[in-house]
Design a protein around this motif. Structure first.
Motif, PDB file in Angstrom:
ATOM      1  N   GLN A 170      95.089  -6.520  85.957  1.00 17.76           N
ATOM      2  CA  GLN A 170      94.194  -7.427  85.234  1.00 17.76           C
ATOM      3  C   GLN A 170      94.906  -8.054  84.036  1.00 17.76           C
ATOM      4  OE1 GLN A 170      90.946  -4.781  84.340  1.00 17.76           O
ATOM      5  NE2 GLN A 170      89.804  -5.299  86.199  1.00 17.76           N
ATOM      6  N   THR A 190      96.678 -10.893  96.080  1.00 18.99           N
ATOM      7  CA  THR A 190      95.699 -11.235  97.119  1.00 18.99           C
ATOM      8  C   THR A 190      95.813 -10.311  98.325  1.00 18.99           C
ATOM      9  OG1 THR A 190      97.210 -12.869  98.106  1.00 18.99           O
ATOM     10  CG2 THR A 190      95.660 -13.665  96.429  1.00 18.99           C
ATOM     11  N   LYS A 197      89.324  -3.042  95.593  1.00 20.91           N
ATOM     12  CA  LYS A 197      88.215  -3.917  95.200  1.00 20.91           C
ATOM     13  C   LYS A 197      88.406  -4.436  93.778  1.00 20.91           C
ATOM     14  CE  LYS A 197      83.175  -4.166  94.911  1.00 20.91           C
ATOM     15  NZ  LYS A 197      81.902  -3.432  95.108  1.00 20.91           N
ATOM     16  N   GLY A 198      88.867  -3.561  92.875  1.00 23.16           N
ATOM     17  CA  GLY A 198      89.073  -3.981  91.487  1.00 23.16           C
ATOM     18  C   GLY A 198      90.107  -5.077  91.378  1.00 23.16           C
ATOM     19  N   GLN A 230      90.875  -7.267  93.808  1.00 22.58           N
ATOM     20  CA  GLN A 230      90.310  -8.490  94.384  1.00 22.58           C
ATOM     21  C   GLN A 230      89.349  -9.172  93.414  1.00 22.58           C
ATOM     22  OE1 GLN A 230      91.359 -10.008  97.231  1.00 22.58           O
ATOM     23  NE2 GLN A 230      92.903  -8.386  96.967  1.00 22.58           N
ATOM     24  N   ASN A 231      88.575  -8.375  92.670  1.00 20.72           N
ATOM     25  CA  ASN A 231      87.694  -8.964  91.657  1.00 20.72           C
ATOM     26  C   ASN A 231      88.511  -9.636  90.547  1.00 20.72           C
ATOM     27  OD1 ASN A 231      85.346  -8.190  92.937  1.00 20.72           O
ATOM     28  ND2 ASN A 231      85.187  -6.237  91.839  1.00 20.72           N
ATOM     29  N   ALA A 232      89.625  -9.003  90.181  1.00 23.11           N
ATOM     30  CA  ALA A 232      90.498  -9.579  89.160  1.00 23.11           C
ATOM     31  C   ALA A 232      91.107 -10.888  89.648  1.00 23.11           C
ATOM     32  CB  ALA A 232      91.586  -8.588  88.778  1.00 23.11           C
ATOM     33  N   LYS A 291      89.744 -12.938  91.823  1.00 20.29           N
ATOM     34  CA  LYS A 291      88.679 -13.947  91.808  1.00 20.29           C
ATOM     35  C   LYS A 291      88.477 -14.504  90.401  1.00 20.29           C
ATOM     36  CE  LYS A 291      86.080 -12.071  95.732  1.00 20.29           C
ATOM     37  NZ  LYS A 291      84.815 -11.401  96.144  1.00 20.29           N
ATOM     38  N   ARG A 292      88.482 -13.626  89.410  1.00 16.96           N
ATOM     39  CA  ARG A 292      88.318 -14.089  88.023  1.00 16.96           C
ATOM     40  C   ARG A 292      89.486 -14.974  87.597  1.00 16.96           C
ATOM     41  NH1 ARG A 292      86.450  -8.732  87.385  1.00 16.96           N
ATOM     42  NH2 ARG A 292      88.482  -8.050  86.584  1.00 16.96           N
ATOM     43  N   LYS A 316      89.088 -18.410  89.201  1.00 18.76           N
ATOM     44  CA  LYS A 316      88.041 -19.181  88.524  1.00 18.76           C
ATOM     45  C   LYS A 316      88.554 -19.735  87.193  1.00 18.76           C
ATOM     46  CE  LYS A 316      83.949 -16.945  90.480  1.00 18.76           C
ATOM     47  NZ  LYS A 316      82.740 -16.119  90.187  1.00 18.76           N
TER      48      LYS A 316
END
Length: 255
Positions: free
Chosen positions: A11, A29, A34-35, A37-39, A41-42, A45
């Motif tokens: 992160q 990627t 999961k953590g 992949q969320n990072a 995505k952020r 964005k």
């Protein structure tokens, strides 16, 4: 390999990624956690917001770019604040930028928070080719009317520039000035130079009103900037007008 890093470490590193083609982002990627992949995505964005901000910024530089390409080295954006308040001056600002100016946050001052304006004000003054200010007092507004006082303040700001502009971009007002002008409705949303001028003018006037609040605390000028808020009108009813009130404006004229 990203598997050797904790999610928190990933992160932190993704916060320093500035391109969707960054090799580290591409590695992330493929990390199945999961953590992570969320990072990712952020991060994507954030990069998308930055890209859109850059595109919007360049779009608001269209007028300046066209004028620079037509051999106008110094283009001044002009804006003013303070027409509507019951007290205090009108303040105009002239800002000259060059093509290297890249403060993405510069936009119409009314769309920014006070904190954002304060930060951008300092950066604009530091990075602009030149910034100048024109001010017309409440007494001068009463003498000639607020629109004429506005024009006089704008003219003062232009005349105070050391770099003589060959073209002006002005928000909604046509000046009696020999310098060629582009007049735009809502120019602070269409021109970076005018947006920068709107931020500087707004901050300059807000600081003036904060100083007036020290002299005349009964009107709450530091909060209302001279506009007719409930507290301001109450102070006016109880104390009458002070020296910076506009005597020709209702309801000040009733007192």
């Amino acid at each position: 390999m990203t598997e050797q890093l904790t999610v928190k470490e990933i992160q932190n590193r993704l916060n320093d990624v500035h391109s969707t083609t960054d090799p580290f982002l591409n590695e992330c990627t493929n990390d199945g956690r999961k953590g992570v992949q969320n990072a990712v995505k952020r991060c994507l964005k954030r990069l998308d917001r930055i890209q859109k901000a850059k595109a919007a910024f360049q779009h608001r530089f269209l007028y300046e770019n066209a004028l620079w390409q037509s051999d106008n080295q110094y283009v001044a954006g002009i804006d003013e604040v303070g027409r509507g308040p019951l007290a205090g001056p009108v303040v105009a600002c002239a800002v000259i930028l060059d093509p290297s100016f890249n403060l993405l946050g510069v936009t119409d001052s009314k769309m920014l928070t006070r904190h954002e304006r304060e930060q951008l004000y300092l950066k604009i003054v530091d990075e602009a080719v030149e910034v100048s200010i024109g001010v017309r007092s409440a007494q001068e507004i009463d003498r000639v009317n607020v629109l004429e006082a506005d024009k006089e303040a704008m003219t003062d700001a232009i005349n105070a520039l050391d770099h003589h502009p060959s073209h002006l971009i002005i928000d909604a007002v046509k000046l009696n000035n020999p310098i060629p002008q582009t007049t735009l409705i809502k120019a602070d949303q269409k021109s970076i130079s005018v947006a920068a001028a709107s931020i500087v003018a707004k901050e300059y006037r807000d600081h003036l009103m904060a100083e007036y609040d020290r002299l005349y605390p009964q009107y709450d000028f530091a909060q209302n900037m001279g506009y007719g808020t409930k507290q301001h009108l109450q102070g006016l009813a109880e104390n009458g007008p002070c020296p910076i009130h506009r005597r020709t404006f209702a309801p000040v004229d009733r007192y």
